[in-house]
Scaffold this motif. Sequence first.
Motif, mmCIF file in Angstrom:
data_model
loop_
_atom_site.group_PDB
_atom_site.id
_atom_site.type_symbol
_atom_site.label_atom_id
_atom_site.label_comp_id
_atom_site.label_asym_id
_atom_site.label_seq_id
_atom_site.Cartn_x
_atom_site.Cartn_y
_atom_site.Cartn_z
ATOM 1 N N PHE A 275 -7.242 7.612 -20.757
ATOM 2 C CA PHE A 275 -6.072 7.061 -20.063
ATOM 3 C C PHE A 275 -6.158 7.298 -18.554
ATOM 4 C CE2 PHE A 275 -3.200 7.337 -24.063
ATOM 5 C CZ PHE A 275 -3.558 6.041 -24.409
ATOM 6 N N ASN A 276 -6.739 8.424 -18.147
ATOM 7 C CA ASN A 276 -6.948 8.656 -16.714
ATOM 8 C C ASN A 276 -7.831 7.568 -16.117
ATOM 9 O OD1 ASN A 276 -5.439 10.980 -16.834
ATOM 10 N ND2 ASN A 276 -7.186 12.372 -16.829
ATOM 11 N N ASN A 277 -8.941 7.281 -16.802
ATOM 12 C CA ASN A 277 -9.852 6.237 -16.321
ATOM 13 C C ASN A 277 -9.169 4.875 -16.301
ATOM 14 O OD1 ASN A 277 -11.984 8.056 -16.020
ATOM 15 N ND2 ASN A 277 -12.718 7.744 -18.104
ATOM 16 N N LEU A 278 -8.371 4.603 -17.329
ATOM 17 C CA LEU A 278 -7.679 3.313 -17.395
ATOM 18 C C LEU A 278 -6.669 3.184 -16.263
ATOM 19 C CD1 LEU A 278 -6.983 0.659 -18.769
ATOM 20 C CD2 LEU A 278 -5.517 1.924 -20.358
ATOM 21 N N SER A 279 -5.942 4.241 -15.973
ATOM 22 C CA SER A 279 -4.943 4.201 -14.897
ATOM 23 C C SER A 279 -5.599 3.895 -13.556
ATOM 24 C CB SER A 279 -4.199 5.542 -14.825
ATOM 25 O OG SER A 279 -3.546 5.832 -16.041
ATOM 26 N N GLU A 280 -6.734 4.541 -13.306
ATOM 27 C CA GLU A 280 -7.449 4.290 -12.049
ATOM 28 C C GLU A 280 -8.001 2.862 -12.011
ATOM 29 O OE1 GLU A 280 -10.383 7.332 -11.847
ATOM 30 O OE2 GLU A 280 -8.918 8.956 -11.595
ATOM 31 N N GLY B 3 4.103 18.004 -6.487
ATOM 32 C CA GLY B 3 5.304 18.174 -7.296
ATOM 33 C C GLY B 3 5.379 17.276 -8.514
ATOM 34 N N SER B 4 4.559 16.214 -8.572
ATOM 35 C CA SER B 4 4.654 15.275 -9.691
ATOM 36 C C SER B 4 3.865 15.794 -10.889
ATOM 37 C CB SER B 4 4.128 13.897 -9.285
ATOM 38 O OG SER B 4 2.731 13.938 -9.114
ATOM 39 N N ALA B 5 4.237 15.301 -12.081
ATOM 40 C CA ALA B 5 3.588 15.767 -13.313
ATOM 41 C C ALA B 5 2.113 15.414 -13.346
ATOM 42 C CB ALA B 5 4.299 15.174 -14.536
ATOM 43 N N SER B 6 1.751 14.267 -12.767
ATOM 44 C CA SER B 6 0.354 13.823 -12.799
ATOM 45 C C SER B 6 -0.451 14.310 -11.613
ATOM 46 C CB SER B 6 0.305 12.293 -12.835
ATOM 47 O OG SER B 6 0.886 11.768 -11.650
ATOM 48 N N GLY B 7 0.216 14.905 -10.625
ATOM 49 C CA GLY B 7 -0.490 15.366 -9.431
ATOM 50 C C GLY B 7 -0.630 14.312 -8.367
ATOM 51 N N THR B 8 -0.252 13.072 -8.687
ATOM 52 C CA THR B 8 -0.326 11.976 -7.713
ATOM 53 C C THR B 8 0.899 11.089 -7.878
ATOM 54 O OG1 THR B 8 -1.541 10.537 -9.246
ATOM 55 C CG2 THR B 8 -2.855 11.927 -7.785
ATOM 56 N N VAL B 9 1.176 10.308 -6.830
ATOM 57 C CA VAL B 9 2.156 9.238 -6.930
ATOM 58 C C VAL B 9 1.413 7.934 -6.699
ATOM 59 C CG1 VAL B 9 4.114 10.640 -6.238
ATOM 60 C CG2 VAL B 9 2.740 9.497 -4.482
ATOM 61 N N GLY B 10 2.083 6.806 -6.957
ATOM 62 C CA GLY B 10 1.411 5.521 -6.866
ATOM 63 C C GLY B 10 1.113 5.011 -8.266
ATOM 64 N N ILE B 11 0.302 3.958 -8.347
ATOM 65 C CA ILE B 11 0.041 3.328 -9.648
ATOM 66 C C ILE B 11 -0.595 4.311 -10.631
ATOM 67 C CG2 ILE B 11 -1.302 1.542 -10.812
ATOM 68 C CD1 ILE B 11 -0.996 -0.152 -8.271
ATOM 69 N N THR B 12 -1.627 5.025 -10.183
ATOM 70 C CA THR B 12 -2.330 5.934 -11.094
ATOM 71 C C THR B 12 -1.393 7.004 -11.633
ATOM 72 O OG1 THR B 12 -4.429 5.563 -9.949
ATOM 73 C CG2 THR B 12 -4.256 7.545 -11.298
ATOM 74 N N ARG C 138 0.836 -1.195 0.000
ATOM 75 C CA ARG C 138 0.000 0.000 0.000
ATOM 76 C C ARG C 138 0.880 1.259 0.000
ATOM 77 N NH1 ARG C 138 -5.038 1.201 2.107
ATOM 78 N NH2 ARG C 138 -5.138 -0.756 3.265
ATOM 79 N N LYS C 139 1.875 1.275 0.882
ATOM 80 C CA LYS C 139 2.731 2.453 1.002
ATOM 81 C C LYS C 139 3.477 2.721 -0.297
ATOM 82 C CE LYS C 139 3.413 2.053 6.004
ATOM 83 N NZ LYS C 139 4.397 1.786 7.086
ATOM 84 N N GLN C 140 3.835 1.652 -0.998
ATOM 85 C CA GLN C 140 4.616 1.813 -2.217
ATOM 86 C C GLN C 140 3.755 2.158 -3.434
ATOM 87 O OE1 GLN C 140 7.104 -1.539 -3.173
ATOM 88 N NE2 GLN C 140 7.827 -0.655 -5.104
ATOM 89 N N TRP C 141 2.524 1.611 -3.494
ATOM 90 C CA TRP C 141 1.769 1.658 -4.736
ATOM 91 C C TRP C 141 0.445 2.417 -4.677
ATOM 92 C CZ3 TRP C 141 4.172 0.388 -9.031
ATOM 93 C CH2 TRP C 141 5.261 -0.487 -8.968
ATOM 94 N N GLN C 142 -0.119 2.633 -3.497
ATOM 95 C CA GLN C 142 -1.409 3.322 -3.465
ATOM 96 C C GLN C 142 -1.235 4.803 -3.813
ATOM 97 O OE1 GLN C 142 -3.533 3.709 0.338
ATOM 98 N NE2 GLN C 142 -5.437 3.210 -0.747
#
Length: 710
Positions: free
Chosen positions: A660-665, A420-429, A410-414
């Motif tokens: 692609f946003n929907n697919l990532s989620e 600061g990230s280009a997508s606004g989030t970190v994790g799988i999405t 969870r800590k690594q991938w959620q």
Amino acid sequence: MDIDDDDSRLNHGYTVYQSSDQIVYDAETAVSQYVYMANAIGQRIEELDIGLNKSSMRSVKWKRSLNQLLDMARQKTVIAVCGATGSGKSSLINAVLDLPLVPTDGGQACTSVITEISWHEDTSFFAEVVFLSEEEWLHELAPLLDDLKDTGEPGNTHKDLRALWDKLRAVYPHLKGCNDLKNITSVPDFIRSNAATHSVLGTNPVVQNSDKALFMQDVRRYIGSAQQSYLAPAATLDNATHPCELWPLIKVVKIRCNSSVLSLGSVLVDIPGTGDTNRARASMASKYMKDCSHIWIVMDITRAVNDSNAEDLMNEAFRIQLFMGAIGDQHQTDALRTDIKVLEMQVSDLVGQKRVLCSQRRSEYVIGVLKHNFRQQLKELNEVLAKSVHSYVTENDTSDGAKAGGEMMRKQWQSKPEPGSASGTVGITGKLKEPLHILAREKSQQLRERISQSMGRKSRAAAVKAAQCAEQISDDFAASMHWLTYRGTLRRHGSWRQDLNAMFAIPFMRRIAAHWSNVFSHLFLDLQSEANAIIEKTLTEFEESAPPLLKDLAHAQAEQCRKEVQCALDDIIDAIHDVIDTEQKEASRYLALHIQEVLKPGYEEAAPLSGPGSTTRRKSIFHDWVVKLKDSAFEGGADVLLRRLDELSDAVKDTLEEEFNNLSEKVEVTLSLVWDRPGNDALELKARETARATTAEILEQIKHWSRAAK
């Protein structure tokens, strides 16, 4: 036949079959069973909400997927029914519906407004009548009055003008003739002075009745014309025998009924006649033609050769418009040959036998398409929703080691916000969004470059060719009709019974049509493989990062992701084709509108001419304007087309990024089962068990229906 009828056990509405051999496939039953199964899963998701507090994304994505699957099942199939006046469109529609909903009158033209007929569950009949606004009626009435003021008495004028007289006197039966029209000094004041007709403008009255006969009696006054002549002197008419009719003031009538033939989402649209003088109604008819899934052209073959309306329907501008709407890819071109049905109505036994054979062939084709589409829907239900829910509710490893490993994953991938990230989030999405958005921009830029390099050159060449043809098109158009009709067309800036602007555009569109197909073909063939490579990289890293106790679960969820991604990418390609197809269908319309705007000075100078020799002078003046403006009209038209195509590149990028946003989620939701475990309280355990039993049963039923639909 051993079919489990104990539907109360799991509280579902679908039939439980023990094998595919028990299923007698028909499209209506198949879709209804699909909807029942999807809704059953939706009910289980609602019951599981209490245990979804660890990952709200899961609940949101499940419900979004459910809605998309249900929308897919209920997708409307709009069928535009076109044809010459009195050719039998209404009779055909009534026969298809097995209900006499649309007025008929022994081969005479009865349906006078656009009529949309669709399904609803209620057993009553419902209709919404959409009237023109006052402004829309003013736009039609003003040039109509100008056409009629100096034409002589109604009975002595050309047939095109007699049709206008009939329409005018239908709404205003008290009018006498030309002298009466000349006394109208203000068209807005004239409209407002007639309370009976002015009061309905801009309104949307509703007709509803459970009695079919009473409903038809009420609705006929809106959608049917009386087919009477108004050419008798108005002084002999009275409002009792000739009350005003409303059909010229109506934009569209939307009827809802529960005819079973419409229950799968078919919508029939009766588009009466051709050459509507009302811009709003003509625009709506054009929109139906653009948005429809299929077109039926109904034609009496014994009359077609001499029928001017039939010629209008089958003219080259119409064929070009259809072609441009279908050249996005080869499967649509092939489908067009089947989808446009010319229904020949004749009495002879030979033609009757041919109709039966054609009907059988069309039925076989349609059934094959329906079965293919249904199998695709089942695949989506299976891969996107049923398996995802089933996996969640059957996972039961609650050991300390599994919990600790899950927390580490969870800590690594959620996903979590990361400004600061280009997508606004970190994790799988976030990890997927960034490279997928780069891919979307690359594909958009490739499309823009291909359009600039290829379509730019072809469009310029097409503009030169169209300019060379423009004078002859103008002269032939003027010579082909009565001077009153020609003047009426100029008064309406080239668009009346025929569209001169669309005719000017034909050489241009013909020149680029085949090349247009090549520009967009194969452009997105590698999109799936490139997107798959990006997602596969993340899935591999995810599996490799899983601790030993969770390796098998991580692999199983990654495999499930791969299946879901394939379905999602197929849908994304379809979404992109939809964007491109929509723009293709609009291309000729935008070009014609640009030509109309450029030639407006010519239309406005030539139309008002009157007196001896005015017909010759009118043709000459407009011809000279065409010579003067043709180069700028078509060069500017090429620029308009290229600007629209440049905007298309941006629309493709935006669509890809959203998809692609929907697919990532969706990928994260599936993988999150590794750390997002269901709870073990009594209420949730009960909900999980019910959901497990339901999804297991549905997964089995999907297998049976997939076999039955082959």
